[in-house]
Design a protein around this motif. Structure first.
Motif, PDB file in Angstrom:
ATOM      1  N   ALA A  36       0.844  -1.200   0.000  1.00  0.00           N
ATOM      2  CA  ALA A  36       0.000   0.000   0.000  1.00  0.00           C
ATOM      3  C   ALA A  36       0.875   1.243   0.000  1.00  0.00           C
ATOM      4  O   ALA A  36       1.942   1.269   0.622  1.00  0.00           O
ATOM      5  N   PHE A  37       0.392   2.262  -0.692  1.00  0.00           N
ATOM      6  CA  PHE A  37       1.156   3.511  -0.778  1.00  0.00           C
ATOM      7  C   PHE A  37       0.211   4.676  -1.022  1.00  0.00           C
ATOM      8  O   PHE A  37      -0.964   4.483  -1.366  1.00  0.00           O
ATOM      9  N   THR A  38       0.720   5.882  -0.834  1.00  0.00           N
ATOM     10  CA  THR A  38      -0.041   7.102  -1.140  1.00  0.00           C
ATOM     11  C   THR A  38       0.638   7.803  -2.320  1.00  0.00           C
ATOM     12  O   THR A  38       1.809   7.517  -2.635  1.00  0.00           O
ATOM     13  N   PRO A  39      -0.046   8.725  -2.987  1.00  0.00           N
ATOM     14  CA  PRO A  39       0.608   9.477  -4.064  1.00  0.00           C
ATOM     15  C   PRO A  39       1.890  10.163  -3.611  1.00  0.00           C
ATOM     16  O   PRO A  39       2.852  10.275  -4.379  1.00  0.00           O
ATOM     17  N   ALA A  40       1.930  10.599  -2.345  1.00  0.00           N
ATOM     18  CA  ALA A  40       3.123  11.283  -1.829  1.00  0.00           C
ATOM     19  C   ALA A  40       4.304  10.330  -1.633  1.00  0.00           C
ATOM     20  O   ALA A  40       5.447  10.778  -1.479  1.00  0.00           O
ATOM     21  N   ASP A  41       4.042   9.028  -1.642  1.00  0.00           N
ATOM     22  CA  ASP A  41       5.108   8.025  -1.446  1.00  0.00           C
ATOM     23  C   ASP A  41       5.878   7.719  -2.735  1.00  0.00           C
ATOM     24  O   ASP A  41       6.855   6.964  -2.703  1.00  0.00           O
ATOM     25  N   ILE A  42       5.415   8.268  -3.850  1.00  0.00           N
ATOM     26  CA  ILE A  42       6.044   7.940  -5.141  1.00  0.00           C
ATOM     27  C   ILE A  42       7.276   8.816  -5.366  1.00  0.00           C
ATOM     28  O   ILE A  42       7.207  10.038  -5.301  1.00  0.00           O
ATOM     29  N   ILE A  43       8.410   8.177  -5.625  1.00  0.00           N
ATOM     30  CA  ILE A  43       9.642   8.900  -5.974  1.00  0.00           C
ATOM     31  C   ILE A  43       9.792   8.780  -7.493  1.00  0.00           C
ATOM     32  O   ILE A  43      10.317   7.794  -8.015  1.00  0.00           O
ATOM     33  N   TRP A  44       9.288   9.779  -8.190  1.00  0.00           N
ATOM     34  CA  TRP A  44       9.159   9.689  -9.650  1.00  0.00           C
ATOM     35  C   TRP A  44      10.511   9.554 -10.349  1.00  0.00           C
ATOM     36  O   TRP A  44      10.650   8.754 -11.285  1.00  0.00           O
ATOM     37  N   LYS A  45      11.499  10.311  -9.905  1.00  0.00           N
ATOM     38  CA  LYS A  45      12.798  10.288 -10.598  1.00  0.00           C
ATOM     39  C   LYS A  45      13.471   8.924 -10.529  1.00  0.00           C
ATOM     40  O   LYS A  45      14.152   8.500 -11.461  1.00  0.00           O
ATOM     41  N   LYS A  46      13.278   8.237  -9.420  1.00  0.00           N
ATOM     42  CA  LYS A  46      13.921   6.919  -9.243  1.00  0.00           C
ATOM     43  C   LYS A  46      13.001   5.759  -9.630  1.00  0.00           C
ATOM     44  O   LYS A  46      13.416   4.607  -9.613  1.00  0.00           O
ATOM     45  N   GLN A  47      11.754   6.096  -9.968  1.00  0.00           N
ATOM     46  CA  GLN A  47      10.729   5.086 -10.253  1.00  0.00           C
ATOM     47  C   GLN A  47      10.662   4.053  -9.118  1.00  0.00           C
ATOM     48  O   GLN A  47      10.668   2.834  -9.335  1.00  0.00           O
ATOM     49  N   ARG A  48      10.588   4.589  -7.910  1.00  0.00           N
ATOM     50  CA  ARG A  48      10.449   3.771  -6.706  1.00  0.00           C
ATOM     51  C   ARG A  48       9.276   4.316  -5.874  1.00  0.00           C
ATOM     52  O   ARG A  48       8.871   5.473  -6.034  1.00  0.00           O
ATOM     53  N   ILE A  49       8.778   3.472  -5.003  1.00  0.00           N
ATOM     54  CA  ILE A  49       7.674   3.862  -4.121  1.00  0.00           C
ATOM     55  C   ILE A  49       7.982   3.394  -2.700  1.00  0.00           C
ATOM     56  O   ILE A  49       8.362   2.241  -2.490  1.00  0.00           O
ATOM     57  N   ILE A  50       7.847   4.304  -1.738  1.00  0.00           N
ATOM     58  CA  ILE A  50       7.988   3.929  -0.336  1.00  0.00           C
ATOM     59  C   ILE A  50       6.645   3.356   0.110  1.00  0.00           C
ATOM     60  O   ILE A  50       5.689   4.104   0.352  1.00  0.00           O
ATOM     61  N   GLY A  51       6.556   2.042   0.176  1.00  0.00           N
ATOM     62  CA  GLY A  51       5.277   1.390   0.458  1.00  0.00           C
ATOM     63  C   GLY A  51       5.311   0.552   1.717  1.00  0.00           C
ATOM     64  O   GLY A  51       6.373   0.293   2.301  1.00  0.00           O
ATOM     65  N   LEU A  52       4.124   0.121   2.122  1.00  0.00           N
ATOM     66  CA  LEU A  52       3.964  -0.722   3.312  1.00  0.00           C
ATOM     67  C   LEU A  52       3.535  -2.113   2.866  1.00  0.00           C
ATOM     68  O   LEU A  52       2.614  -2.261   2.061  1.00  0.00           O
ATOM     69  N   MET A  53       4.199  -3.140   3.384  1.00  0.00           N
ATOM     70  CA  MET A  53       3.882  -4.523   3.045  1.00  0.00           C
ATOM     71  C   MET A  53       3.747  -5.365   4.306  1.00  0.00           C
ATOM     72  O   MET A  53       4.436  -5.114   5.302  1.00  0.00           O
ATOM     73  N   LEU A  54       2.850  -6.334   4.264  1.00  0.00           N
ATOM     74  CA  LEU A  54       2.700  -7.304   5.344  1.00  0.00           C
ATOM     75  C   LEU A  54       3.155  -8.660   4.816  1.00  0.00           C
ATOM     76  O   LEU A  54       2.537  -9.225   3.920  1.00  0.00           O
TER      77      LEU A  54
END
Length: 350
Positions: A36-54
């Motif tokens: 799960a992630f929010t729009p603010a979690d997206i790092i566009w330049k690196k094409q990565r997302i800071i997300g939460l996983m279980l």
């Protein structure tokens, strides 16, 4: 799980990530990984997302690659973030790109489609003469173009004595306009700023003097095709017309036999399924990729169905107390199945 699809669920706030991910993870029976992630979690330049996983009972917040498909659970009016994501992961790999619908836009789509016979006459508030509409229909509803849960929906009724009664939520009038009063001035003061629509009033069938509606949940699954998952009915409190403030939620098959013959019930159920799927197809054709929505109907006193509105982010907990709906997990598992279906593009197979 290393070679399984990576599915992202986009939510509105960081606080909601855990709750929503936990809910959907519980219904994940497929070989895929969810975060799960929010729009603010997206790092566009690196094409990565800071997300939460279980994973195996442990919560981890880490940097993920862009997912193979995205299920949008943000309540949004504009698809800007989704459009940017699709440029990176592929067209139509994100679904429910807009789920806070403009009711006027939806009306225009439906009224110009093959199911227009199910749509009540609707007008923009600022473009019509309210007094003339009341003379024609006797009963109208005024609702915000961007509205939810029945908020700010006014029922306006022309009475036999020439008075106009204005209702909010309940059937006890909030205001009464006498013959010599200016209805438009009164309504302008009540409504304030914002865009509103005026809808033809329907003489709705009632269940023991209580109003009810019918909500059809339409979703896509593993085959990528639209289908009806379940049909619920919300029964309003006595002396209320707003079914969002409902006393009970039940299966539609418990309601209809109390009002109609078996032959009529078959006809209504067939129409509910057919029209709801068609409505979903119409919306998707004009508004981008969708995996689920709900269609709200009422039945008039002649047994005719009318579409009241569509919801792009269906409220799912209303289906939990339906005793005849045995596969309640489908409400949550179907969007995951559709995300899994989307992830298996030629790009992922490589």
């Amino acid at each position: 799980m290393e070679n399984s699809p990576l599915i992202g669920i986009m939510v509105g706030t960081r606080k909601s990530r855990k709750r929503i991910l936990e809910l959907y993870q519980r219904h994940n029976n497929l070989n895929m990984q969810l975060y799960a992630f929010t729009p603010a979690d997206i790092i566009w330049k690196k094409q990565r997302i800071i997300g939460l996983m279980l994973k195996e009972g442990i919560w981890s917040q880490i940097s993920f690659p862009f997912p193979h498909a995205v299920y949008n659970r943000c309540y949004n009016k504009k698809p800007i973030t989704i459009q940017r994501l699709e440029k990176a992961i592929g067209k139509n790999k994100c679904f429910n790109n807009i789920n806070f619908f403009n009711k006027w836009d939806i009306y225009n789509l439906l009224t110009n489609s093959s199911i227009n016979a199910y749509v009540p006459d609707t007008f923009l508030y600022n473009n019509v003469n309210i007094t003339e509409l009341l003379k024609k229909y006797k009963l109208i509803y005024i609702k915000p173009s961007y509205g939810f849960q029945g908020k700010s929906v006014h029922r306006i009724e022309l009475m036999d004595n020439g008075e106009t009664h204005i209702f909010l939520h309940s059937l006890a009038p909030t205001y009464i306009c006498r013959k010599n009063e200016n209805l438009r001035v009164k309504l302008d003061g009540l409504l304030g700023l914002g865009k509103y629509m005026v809808q033809q009033g329907i003489c709705i069938s009632q269940l023991d003097d209580q109003y009810f509606d019918i909500r059809v949940l339409v979703q896509k699954g593993m085959d990528g095709e639209w289908g009806v998952t379940t049909i619920a009915s919300r029964v309003a409190y006595e002396n209320y017309f707003n079914t969002s403030m409902c006393e009970t939620i039940t299966d539609v098959i418990e309601i209809l036999p109390r009002l109609f013959s078996q032959e009529k019930i078959k006809e209504i159920l067939h129409s509910l399924n057919e029209v709801s799927v068609r409505a979903a197809q119409v919306v998707e054709t004009h508004m981008g990729s969708f995996g689920e929505l709900s269609v709200d109907f009422v039945v008039d006193e002649q047994g005719k169905l009318w579409i009241i509105e569509l919801n792009g982010k269906p409220q799912k907990n209303i289906f939990e107390d339906m005793k005849y709906f045995k596969d309640k997990n489908l409400v949550y598992s179907r969007p995951l199945e559709y995300a899994f279906y989307l992830s298996y593009s030629s790009k992922y197979r490589k």
